[in-house]
Design a protein around this motif. Structure first.
Motif, PDB file in Angstrom:
ATOM      1  N   GLU A  53     -28.157  -9.381  -4.052  1.00 20.33           N
ATOM      2  CA  GLU A  53     -28.645 -10.539  -4.409  1.00 20.33           C
ATOM      3  C   GLU A  53     -30.350 -10.535  -4.432  1.00 20.33           C
ATOM      4  OE1 GLU A  53     -29.400 -13.716  -6.670  1.00 20.33           O
ATOM      5  OE2 GLU A  53     -27.288 -12.612  -6.503  1.00 20.33           O
ATOM      6  N   PRO A  54     -31.005  -9.818  -3.425  1.00 17.82           N
ATOM      7  CA  PRO A  54     -32.441 -10.058  -3.196  1.00 17.82           C
ATOM      8  C   PRO A  54     -32.888  -9.096  -4.460  1.00 17.82           C
ATOM      9  CG  PRO A  54     -31.450  -9.671  -0.958  1.00 17.82           C
ATOM     10  CD  PRO A  54     -30.269  -9.883  -2.005  1.00 17.82           C
ATOM     11  N   VAL A  55     -31.984  -8.238  -4.972  1.00 18.36           N
ATOM     12  CA  VAL A  55     -32.666  -7.316  -6.032  1.00 18.36           C
ATOM     13  C   VAL A  55     -32.352  -7.863  -7.411  1.00 18.36           C
ATOM     14  CG1 VAL A  55     -32.043  -4.799  -7.140  1.00 18.36           C
ATOM     15  CG2 VAL A  55     -31.873  -5.312  -4.838  1.00 18.36           C
ATOM     16  N   TYR A  56     -31.111  -8.580  -7.423  1.00 22.29           N
ATOM     17  CA  TYR A  56     -31.083  -9.186  -8.877  1.00 22.29           C
ATOM     18  C   TYR A  56     -31.711 -10.630  -8.822  1.00 22.29           C
ATOM     19  CZ  TYR A  56     -26.861  -6.012  -9.280  1.00 22.29           C
ATOM     20  OH  TYR A  56     -26.086  -4.914  -9.223  1.00 22.29           O
ATOM     21  N   ARG A  61     -34.923 -14.380 -12.481  1.00 21.65           N
ATOM     22  CA  ARG A  61     -35.755 -15.453 -12.874  1.00 21.65           C
ATOM     23  C   ARG A  61     -36.654 -15.107 -13.858  1.00 21.65           C
ATOM     24  NH1 ARG A  61     -35.334 -15.994  -7.167  1.00 21.65           N
ATOM     25  NH2 ARG A  61     -37.136 -14.553  -6.808  1.00 21.65           N
ATOM     26  N   ILE A  62     -36.960 -13.667 -14.211  1.00 21.13           N
ATOM     27  CA  ILE A  62     -37.787 -13.134 -15.136  1.00 21.13           C
ATOM     28  C   ILE A  62     -36.932 -13.258 -16.652  1.00 21.13           C
ATOM     29  CG2 ILE A  62     -39.031 -11.427 -16.099  1.00 21.13           C
ATOM     30  CD1 ILE A  62     -39.705 -10.499 -13.118  1.00 21.13           C
ATOM     31  N   LEU A  69     -23.580 -13.658 -20.030  1.00 18.74           N
ATOM     32  CA  LEU A  69     -24.075 -12.471 -19.781  1.00 18.74           C
ATOM     33  C   LEU A  69     -25.265 -12.087 -18.821  1.00 18.74           C
ATOM     34  CD1 LEU A  69     -23.544  -9.477 -21.130  1.00 18.74           C
ATOM     35  CD2 LEU A  69     -25.103  -9.814 -22.879  1.00 18.74           C
ATOM     36  N   ASP A  70     -24.961 -11.241 -17.794  1.00 13.27           N
ATOM     37  CA  ASP A  70     -26.046 -11.050 -16.743  1.00 13.27           C
ATOM     38  C   ASP A  70     -26.583  -9.579 -17.076  1.00 13.27           C
ATOM     39  OD1 ASP A  70     -27.518 -11.281 -14.503  1.00 13.27           O
ATOM     40  OD2 ASP A  70     -25.993 -10.902 -13.193  1.00 13.27           O
ATOM     41  N   LEU A  71     -27.786  -9.796 -17.471  1.00 12.08           N
ATOM     42  CA  LEU A  71     -28.396  -8.400 -17.567  1.00 12.08           C
ATOM     43  C   LEU A  71     -29.035  -7.730 -16.350  1.00 12.08           C
ATOM     44  CD1 LEU A  71     -29.673  -8.856 -21.199  1.00 12.08           C
ATOM     45  CD2 LEU A  71     -27.625  -7.532 -20.498  1.00 12.08           C
ATOM     46  N   ALA A  72     -29.405  -8.494 -15.319  1.00  9.97           N
ATOM     47  CA  ALA A  72     -30.032  -8.279 -14.042  1.00  9.97           C
ATOM     48  C   ALA A  72     -29.546  -6.936 -13.673  1.00  9.97           C
ATOM     49  CB  ALA A  72     -29.983  -9.369 -13.093  1.00  9.97           C
ATOM     50  N   LEU A  74     -28.276  -4.406 -15.390  1.00  7.43           N
ATOM     51  CA  LEU A  74     -28.594  -3.249 -15.954  1.00  7.43           C
ATOM     52  C   LEU A  74     -30.241  -2.977 -16.029  1.00  7.43           C
ATOM     53  CD1 LEU A  74     -28.079  -1.510 -18.591  1.00  7.43           C
ATOM     54  CD2 LEU A  74     -28.675  -3.227 -19.824  1.00  7.43           C
ATOM     55  N   VAL A  75     -30.873  -4.178 -15.776  1.00  6.01           N
ATOM     56  CA  VAL A  75     -32.407  -3.959 -15.680  1.00  6.01           C
ATOM     57  C   VAL A  75     -32.612  -3.049 -14.301  1.00  6.01           C
ATOM     58  CG1 VAL A  75     -34.655  -5.100 -15.427  1.00  6.01           C
ATOM     59  CG2 VAL A  75     -32.894  -5.762 -17.226  1.00  6.01           C
ATOM     60  N   ALA A  76     -32.044  -3.589 -13.268  1.00  8.96           N
ATOM     61  CA  ALA A  76     -32.224  -2.971 -12.039  1.00  8.96           C
ATOM     62  C   ALA A  76     -31.933  -1.704 -11.884  1.00  8.96           C
ATOM     63  CB  ALA A  76     -31.520  -3.837 -11.053  1.00  8.96           C
ATOM     64  N   LEU A  77     -30.937  -1.151 -12.572  1.00 11.61           N
ATOM     65  CA  LEU A  77     -30.366   0.194 -12.659  1.00 11.61           C
ATOM     66  C   LEU A  77     -31.384   0.983 -13.244  1.00 11.61           C
ATOM     67  CD1 LEU A  77     -26.548   0.194 -13.194  1.00 11.61           C
ATOM     68  CD2 LEU A  77     -27.482   1.385 -11.525  1.00 11.61           C
ATOM     69  N   ILE A  78     -31.879   0.325 -14.499  1.00 14.53           N
ATOM     70  CA  ILE A  78     -32.740   1.146 -15.190  1.00 14.53           C
ATOM     71  C   ILE A  78     -34.240   1.466 -14.459  1.00 14.53           C
ATOM     72  CG2 ILE A  78     -34.578   1.005 -17.122  1.00 14.53           C
ATOM     73  CD1 ILE A  78     -32.100  -0.376 -18.644  1.00 14.53           C
ATOM     74  N   VAL A  79     -34.409   0.451 -13.645  1.00 13.63           N
ATOM     75  CA  VAL A  79     -35.616   0.534 -12.758  1.00 13.63           C
ATOM     76  C   VAL A  79     -35.603   1.726 -11.684  1.00 13.63           C
ATOM     77  CG1 VAL A  79     -37.221  -0.836 -11.114  1.00 13.63           C
ATOM     78  CG2 VAL A  79     -36.595  -1.757 -13.305  1.00 13.63           C
ATOM     79  N   ILE A  80     -34.310   1.505 -11.085  1.00 10.00           N
ATOM     80  CA  ILE A  80     -34.105   2.480  -9.991  1.00 10.00           C
ATOM     81  C   ILE A  80     -34.133   3.943 -10.454  1.00 10.00           C
ATOM     82  CG2 ILE A  80     -32.204   3.288  -8.392  1.00 10.00           C
ATOM     83  CD1 ILE A  80     -32.001   0.280  -7.718  1.00 10.00           C
ATOM     84  N   ILE A  81     -33.498   3.960 -11.578  1.00 17.59           N
ATOM     85  CA  ILE A  81     -33.445   5.550 -12.101  1.00 17.59           C
ATOM     86  C   ILE A  81     -34.957   6.088 -12.594  1.00 17.59           C
ATOM     87  CG2 ILE A  81     -32.717   6.536 -14.279  1.00 17.59           C
ATOM     88  CD1 ILE A  81     -30.103   5.250 -14.234  1.00 17.59           C
ATOM     89  N   ILE A  82     -35.705   4.855 -12.970  1.00 19.06           N
ATOM     90  CA  ILE A  82     -37.120   5.660 -13.637  1.00 19.06           C
ATOM     91  C   ILE A  82     -37.943   5.850 -12.159  1.00 19.06           C
ATOM     92  CG2 ILE A  82     -39.402   4.678 -14.400  1.00 19.06           C
ATOM     93  CD1 ILE A  82     -37.633   3.129 -16.455  1.00 19.06           C
ATOM     94  N   LEU A  83     -37.694   5.070 -11.135  1.00 14.15           N
ATOM     95  CA  LEU A  83     -38.260   5.249  -9.934  1.00 14.15           C
ATOM     96  C   LEU A  83     -37.727   6.589  -9.265  1.00 14.15           C
ATOM     97  CD1 LEU A  83     -38.381   1.643  -8.032  1.00 14.15           C
ATOM     98  CD2 LEU A  83     -40.524   3.148  -9.025  1.00 14.15           C
ATOM     99  N   ARG A  84     -36.759   6.576  -9.163  1.00 18.87           N
ATOM    100  CA  ARG A  84     -35.989   8.137  -8.516  1.00 18.87           C
ATOM    101  C   ARG A  84     -36.444   9.301  -9.278  1.00 18.87           C
ATOM    102  NH1 ARG A  84     -30.089   8.699  -7.974  1.00 18.87           N
ATOM    103  NH2 ARG A  84     -30.829  10.502  -6.603  1.00 18.87           N
TER     104      ARG A  84
END
Length: 95
Positions: A53-56, A61-62, A69-72, A74-84
């Motif tokens: 929940e602290p990640v999502y 909120r943005i 439909l909760d896209l949080a 998906l967005v979090a996974l994309i951000v983590i993949i980009i950071l890694r």
């Protein structure tokens, strides 16, 4: 500096694993393969919810309201993949 990048990559890998487990578990609960009435399933589900929940939360909120439909995740996974990928590609500059 290399150790710091490796530790950050490890933390992101663990978060990525928890997010994948949460997504798969949510699908299994939605399609009634898993039942939240089972104590072990409920404990794992609520534990993953509290961890992620602290990640999502800030992402939810943005993002605009999409109904059910909760896209949080998906967005979090994309951000983590980009950071890694960024960390792994730049890690060799500090070796």
């Amino acid at each position: 500096m290399l150790s710091l990048l490796q530790a950050l990559d490890l933390v992101l890998s663990v978060v990525w694993f928890f997010m994948i487990a949460h997504l798969i578990m949510s699908w299994l609960i939605t399609f009634q393969v898993l039942n939240l009435a089972q104590p072990l399933v409920a404990q794992i589900w609520y534990g993953l919810n509290r961890l992620l929940e602290p990640v999502y939360g800030p992402i939810r909120r943005i993002l605009p309201n999409m109904g059910g439909l909760d896209l949080a995740p998906l967005v979090a996974l994309i951000v983590i993949i980009i950071l890694r990928n960024t960390i792994q590609n730049n890690m060799y500059a500090f070796a």
